[in-house]
Design an enzyme around this catalytic site. Structure first.
Site, PDB file in Angstrom:
ATOM      1  NE  ARG A  84      -3.757   2.458   0.913  1.00 57.45           N
ATOM      2  CZ  ARG A  84      -4.809   2.558   1.725  1.00 57.45           C
ATOM      3  NH1 ARG A  84      -5.199   1.509   2.421  1.00 57.45           N
ATOM      4  NH2 ARG A  84      -5.478   3.682   1.815  1.00 57.45           N
ATOM      5  NE  ARG A  93      -7.944   3.142  -1.881  1.00 57.97           N
ATOM      6  CZ  ARG A  93      -8.306   3.684  -0.723  1.00 57.97           C
ATOM      7  NH1 ARG A  93      -8.843   2.966   0.217  1.00 57.97           N
ATOM      8  NH2 ARG A  93      -8.153   4.956  -0.542  1.00 57.97           N
ATOM      9  CG  ASP A  96      -8.897   0.729   2.570  1.00 54.65           C
ATOM     10  OD1 ASP A  96      -8.198   1.150   3.522  1.00 54.65           O
ATOM     11  OD2 ASP A  96     -10.057   1.143   2.347  1.00 54.65           O
ATOM     12  CG  ASP A  98     -11.238   1.063   5.863  1.00 52.61           C
ATOM     13  OD1 ASP A  98     -10.093   1.487   6.091  1.00 52.61           O
ATOM     14  OD2 ASP A  98     -11.894   1.388   4.863  1.00 52.61           O
TER      15      ASP A  98
END
Ligand code: PH2
Ligand code: MG
Ligand code: MG
Length: 154
Positions: A84, A93, A96, A98
């Site tokens: 990343r 990206r 990712d 989250d």
């Protein structure tokens, strides 16, 4: 042990290989165990540059004894190991990760906002999340993930 719901996404390179690698790396962390994964969904990019590729999105359910900030730190390290690079906001990206929910923790620090503030308005997050953890409760809305998905549907 707490339950943690994580959103995963990729729109650069070998997307499914990146998501599989992120899943493996999370499961290998000390004090973390992978309990469930959703299917991967092909999604249109939301926000960011107009010319970016489709995303592959999914959700993971973990069991962990880590506190929210150390867990987030481990997740950011995995993103970096998997290539990343942070350039433009909401840009393309490789991976990712989250942090959406950690049991019913609420955290507002400069590093981490928990629950994830954009979770309730993102179908590419709620659809896979509801597949594996529809029963989890969003602590400030008092709604389950399944309910949030239902109320956002047209
Ligand atoms: N992530 C973003 C911005 N836009 N769009 C899709 N379809 N999937 C994502 O994971 C995504 C996005 C910021 O993290
Ligand atoms: Mg994101
Ligand atoms: Mg992120």
């Amino acid at each position: 042990m707490a339950r943690s719901l994580i959103a995963v996404g990729s729109n650069l390179g070998d997307r499914s290989e990146r998501l599989a690698a992120a899943m493996r790396e999370l499961d290998l962390l000390p004090a973390v165990r992978l309990l469930a994964r959703s299917r991967w969904y092909e999604t249109e990019p939301v926000g960011g540059p107009a010319d970016q590729q489709q995303f592959l999105n999914g959700a993971l359910l973990l069991e962990t004894s880590l506190e929210p900030e150390p867990l987030l730190q481990r997740m950011l390290e995995i993103e970096t190991r998997l290539g990343r690079e942070r350039t433009i906001r909401w840009g393309p990206r490789t991976v990712d990760l989250d942090l959406l929910l950690l049991d019913e923790c609420v955290c507002q620090s400069p590093m981490l906002q928990l629950p994830h503030p954009r979770m309730p308005v993102r179908p590419f997050v709620l659809i896979p999340a509801a597949e594996i953890a529809g029963w989890m409760v969003h602590p400030t809305r008092g709604q389950t993930v399944a309910r949030m998905l239902h109320t956002m549907s047209p």
